[in-house]
Design a protein around this motif. Structure first.
Motif, short mmCIF file in Angstrom:
data_model
loop_
_atom_site.label_atom_id
_atom_site.label_comp_id
_atom_site.label_asym_id
_atom_site.label_seq_id
_atom_site.Cartn_x
_atom_site.Cartn_y
_atom_site.Cartn_z
N GLN A 177 30.18 19.68 62.29
CA GLN A 177 30.99 19.69 63.51
C GLN A 177 32.15 20.69 63.40
O GLN A 177 32.47 21.38 64.35
CB GLN A 177 31.51 18.29 63.82
N MET A 178 32.75 20.77 62.22
CA MET A 178 33.85 21.70 62.01
C MET A 178 33.36 23.14 62.08
O MET A 178 34.05 24.01 62.65
CB MET A 178 34.54 21.41 60.68
N ASP A 179 32.19 23.41 61.53
CA ASP A 179 31.61 24.75 61.63
C ASP A 179 31.41 25.15 63.10
O ASP A 179 31.74 26.27 63.49
CB ASP A 179 30.28 24.84 60.88
N ARG A 180 30.87 24.24 63.89
CA ARG A 180 30.67 24.53 65.33
C ARG A 180 32.01 24.74 66.03
O ARG A 180 32.15 25.65 66.85
CB ARG A 180 29.88 23.40 66.00
N PHE A 181 32.99 23.92 65.70
CA PHE A 181 34.33 24.05 66.30
C PHE A 181 34.92 25.42 65.95
O PHE A 181 35.44 26.12 66.82
CB PHE A 181 35.22 22.92 65.81
N ASN A 182 34.81 25.82 64.69
CA ASN A 182 35.34 27.11 64.27
C ASN A 182 34.60 28.27 64.95
O ASN A 182 35.22 29.28 65.30
CB ASN A 182 35.28 27.25 62.75
N GLU A 183 33.29 28.12 65.15
CA GLU A 183 32.52 29.14 65.87
C GLU A 183 33.03 29.27 67.30
O GLU A 183 33.13 30.38 67.84
CB GLU A 183 31.03 28.80 65.85
N GLN A 184 33.36 28.14 67.94
CA GLN A 184 33.90 28.17 69.30
C GLN A 184 35.27 28.86 69.32
O GLN A 184 35.56 29.65 70.23
CB GLN A 184 34.02 26.76 69.87
N LEU A 185 36.11 28.55 68.34
CA LEU A 185 37.42 29.20 68.26
C LEU A 185 37.27 30.71 68.06
O LEU A 185 38.01 31.49 68.66
CB LEU A 185 38.25 28.60 67.12
N ALA A 186 36.31 31.11 67.24
CA ALA A 186 36.07 32.53 67.01
C ALA A 186 35.55 33.21 68.28
O ALA A 186 36.02 34.29 68.65
CB ALA A 186 35.09 32.73 65.86
N ALA A 187 34.60 32.57 68.95
CA ALA A 187 34.02 33.15 70.16
C ALA A 187 35.05 33.30 71.27
O ALA A 187 34.99 34.26 72.06
CB ALA A 187 32.85 32.28 70.64
#
Length: 118
Positions: free
Chosen positions: A26-36
């Motif tokens: 979940q944290m990886d997905r959250f970080n991907e959203q922040l990056a995007a």
């Protein structure tokens, strides 16, 4: 403007316990959203304080005192950080309210604007 988001340590993080795989995903997905979205500058987890040291300066001493970890006050320790870009503290608060917490565990995240070097 840049902001540092400090994830406060817990008894578990200070014991060196790895986060559950579900949280990591979940944290990886959250970080991907922040990056995007252009908000994410950097993120990092920290090792437990037993692997660190502190330097303390005192008046009149030429050299700082070195104190090896672990450090007793878990509530004062940091387990991880995000460096984010945004327009205001309120914007970053809004983003971080979306941070995963699947087990609804107690914890603290501190958000601080960074002073840009000149």
């Amino acid at each position: 403007m840049k902001f540092m988001v400090l994830v406060k340590a817990s008894v578990e993080s200070e014991a060196g316990a790895a986060p559950k795989p579900e949280l990591v995903e979940q944290m990886d997905r959250f970080n991907e959203q922040l990056a995007a979205s252009g908000h994410l500058v950097e993120t990092a987890g920290l090792t437990r304080s037993a692997e660190g040291a502190r330097l303390r300066w005192f008046d009149g001493l030429a050299e700082p005192e070195v104190v090896d970890g672990p450090f007793a006050e878990t509530k004062e320790l940091v387990a991880g950080v995000w460096i984010l870009r945004g327009e205001s503290v309120a914007e970053i608060v809004g983003l971080m309210k979306q941070a995963p917490n699947p087990d609804r565990q107690a914890g603290t995240i501190e958000i601080r604007p960074m002073v840009e070097s000149r």
